[in-house]
Enzyme design. Sequence first.
Site, mmCIF file in Angstrom:
data_model
loop_
_atom_site.group_PDB
_atom_site.id
_atom_site.type_symbol
_atom_site.label_atom_id
_atom_site.label_comp_id
_atom_site.label_asym_id
_atom_site.label_seq_id
_atom_site.Cartn_x
_atom_site.Cartn_y
_atom_site.Cartn_z
ATOM 1 N N ARG A 79 -55.384 41.623 -21.097
ATOM 2 C CA ARG A 79 -54.542 42.262 -22.107
ATOM 3 C C ARG A 79 -54.365 41.377 -23.336
ATOM 4 O O ARG A 79 -53.906 41.843 -24.378
ATOM 5 C CB ARG A 79 -53.177 42.626 -21.521
ATOM 6 C CG ARG A 79 -53.229 43.744 -20.502
ATOM 7 C CD ARG A 79 -51.855 44.092 -19.994
ATOM 8 N NE ARG A 79 -51.016 44.649 -21.067
ATOM 9 C CZ ARG A 79 -49.709 44.883 -20.950
ATOM 10 N NH1 ARG A 79 -49.102 44.583 -19.821
ATOM 11 N NH2 ARG A 79 -49.018 45.389 -21.955
ATOM 12 N N ARG A 81 -55.600 40.039 -26.422
ATOM 13 C CA ARG A 81 -56.689 40.586 -27.227
ATOM 14 C C ARG A 81 -57.467 39.540 -28.019
ATOM 15 O O ARG A 81 -58.631 39.758 -28.341
ATOM 16 C CB ARG A 81 -56.126 41.654 -28.188
ATOM 17 C CG ARG A 81 -55.619 42.892 -27.455
ATOM 18 C CD ARG A 81 -55.050 43.920 -28.432
ATOM 19 N NE ARG A 81 -54.648 45.136 -27.737
ATOM 20 C CZ ARG A 81 -53.486 45.326 -27.158
ATOM 21 N NH1 ARG A 81 -52.604 44.351 -27.192
ATOM 22 N NH2 ARG A 81 -53.188 46.459 -26.555
ATOM 23 N N ARG A 91 -68.675 47.300 -9.986
ATOM 24 C CA ARG A 91 -69.689 48.350 -10.129
ATOM 25 C C ARG A 91 -71.038 47.862 -9.621
ATOM 26 O O ARG A 91 -71.814 48.632 -9.045
ATOM 27 C CB ARG A 91 -69.839 48.771 -11.591
ATOM 28 C CG ARG A 91 -68.673 49.563 -12.163
ATOM 29 C CD ARG A 91 -69.062 50.129 -13.515
ATOM 30 N NE ARG A 91 -70.136 51.104 -13.375
ATOM 31 C CZ ARG A 91 -70.909 51.511 -14.388
ATOM 32 N NH1 ARG A 91 -70.744 50.997 -15.605
ATOM 33 N NH2 ARG A 91 -71.859 52.409 -14.179
ATOM 34 N N ARG A 150 -66.140 51.262 -4.291
ATOM 35 C CA ARG A 150 -65.090 50.323 -4.695
ATOM 36 C C ARG A 150 -63.707 50.967 -4.766
ATOM 37 O O ARG A 150 -62.694 50.267 -4.827
ATOM 38 C CB ARG A 150 -65.408 49.703 -6.050
ATOM 39 C CG ARG A 150 -65.205 50.641 -7.227
ATOM 40 C CD ARG A 150 -65.430 49.940 -8.544
ATOM 41 N NE ARG A 150 -65.159 50.824 -9.677
ATOM 42 C CZ ARG A 150 -65.258 50.454 -10.945
ATOM 43 N NH1 ARG A 150 -65.638 49.222 -11.245
ATOM 44 N NH2 ARG A 150 -64.993 51.302 -11.923
ATOM 45 N N ARG A 168 -54.464 28.020 -30.260
ATOM 46 C CA ARG A 168 -53.250 28.761 -30.600
ATOM 47 C C ARG A 168 -53.035 29.907 -29.613
ATOM 48 O O ARG A 168 -51.910 30.141 -29.146
ATOM 49 C CB ARG A 168 -53.353 29.312 -32.017
ATOM 50 C CG ARG A 168 -52.081 30.006 -32.486
ATOM 51 C CD ARG A 168 -52.242 30.562 -33.887
ATOM 52 N NE ARG A 168 -50.973 30.957 -34.460
ATOM 53 C CZ ARG A 168 -50.836 31.441 -35.697
ATOM 54 N NH1 ARG A 168 -51.896 31.564 -36.485
ATOM 55 N NH2 ARG A 168 -49.639 31.786 -36.153
ATOM 56 N N HIS A 172 -50.054 30.706 -26.729
ATOM 57 C CA HIS A 172 -49.364 31.992 -26.601
ATOM 58 C C HIS A 172 -49.477 32.518 -25.169
ATOM 59 O O HIS A 172 -48.484 32.977 -24.573
ATOM 60 C CB HIS A 172 -49.972 32.992 -27.586
ATOM 61 C CG HIS A 172 -49.476 34.392 -27.416
ATOM 62 N ND1 HIS A 172 -48.185 34.777 -27.721
ATOM 63 C CD2 HIS A 172 -50.104 35.513 -26.967
ATOM 64 C CE1 HIS A 172 -48.035 36.061 -27.463
ATOM 65 N NE2 HIS A 172 -49.175 36.532 -27.000
ATOM 66 N N ARG A 177 -47.216 33.615 -19.746
ATOM 67 C CA ARG A 177 -47.622 33.742 -18.354
ATOM 68 C C ARG A 177 -47.074 32.649 -17.445
ATOM 69 O O ARG A 177 -47.141 32.777 -16.216
ATOM 70 C CB ARG A 177 -49.148 33.792 -18.264
ATOM 71 C CG ARG A 177 -49.770 34.922 -19.070
ATOM 72 C CD ARG A 177 -49.161 36.269 -18.729
ATOM 73 N NE ARG A 177 -49.843 37.379 -19.405
ATOM 74 C CZ ARG A 177 -49.546 38.655 -19.232
ATOM 75 N NH1 ARG A 177 -48.565 38.999 -18.421
ATOM 76 N NH2 ARG A 177 -50.197 39.603 -19.887
#
Length: 216
Positions: A79, A81, A91, A150, A168, A172, A177
């Site tokens: 998440r 970006r 897959r 799966r 940087r 963040h 986290r």
Amino acid sequence: MKIINADVEFITPIDGAAILKRLEQCGRVCYKSEAKITDTSAPAFVAGIIKRGHEAVLEHCSFTVKFICDRGVSHEIVRHRLAAYCQESTRYCNYSKEGFGSEITVIKPCFLEDGTGSYVVWRDACEMAEAYYFRLLNGNTKRLTPQEARSVLPNSLKTEVVMTADIREWRHFLKLRCSPAAHPQMREVALILLDKVHSMIPVCFDDIWSEYHEQG
């Protein structure tokens, strides 16, 4: 079925001294203070720009790590970006093949203690998912492909996520986290990364390391 612990590995060789020198070289352009560069000036300069919040300078250096975590944690990692990713794909990976030991590998939840009732329930559920996964791959009536089979694999399935980001963005990432408010397994790998990267480039991560180690 194999059960392993989460971990973090560095793909990029980290030379902390070289990183600090490059950041200083880039950052001093802003102030036209290149003449102040010495053999020992980089740590204090970088610490100063972080203290002043001038973290755009930190975007001039990046590094790559590999997270070994479960599928649930991987969804949180990607998440972020401002980074590049590669991830082990369910897959195309067929865990019934010899290359995977003909078994699935799952990540032990850090909040479960071996031998407890909850641990046994979790382990049994993962083993059952593995059995049904193999049945779908090797079914008598219709053999499903790995990307189809799966669908029964557990969230605890081990995956590997390669992430590249500048310093940087890593700051963040770690601020979010490593927080006690983060999911415990997300926090587990984030704290592993924080300890490792702090030992290599302490100046860039001193403040975050101190904050979260004080919180326990």
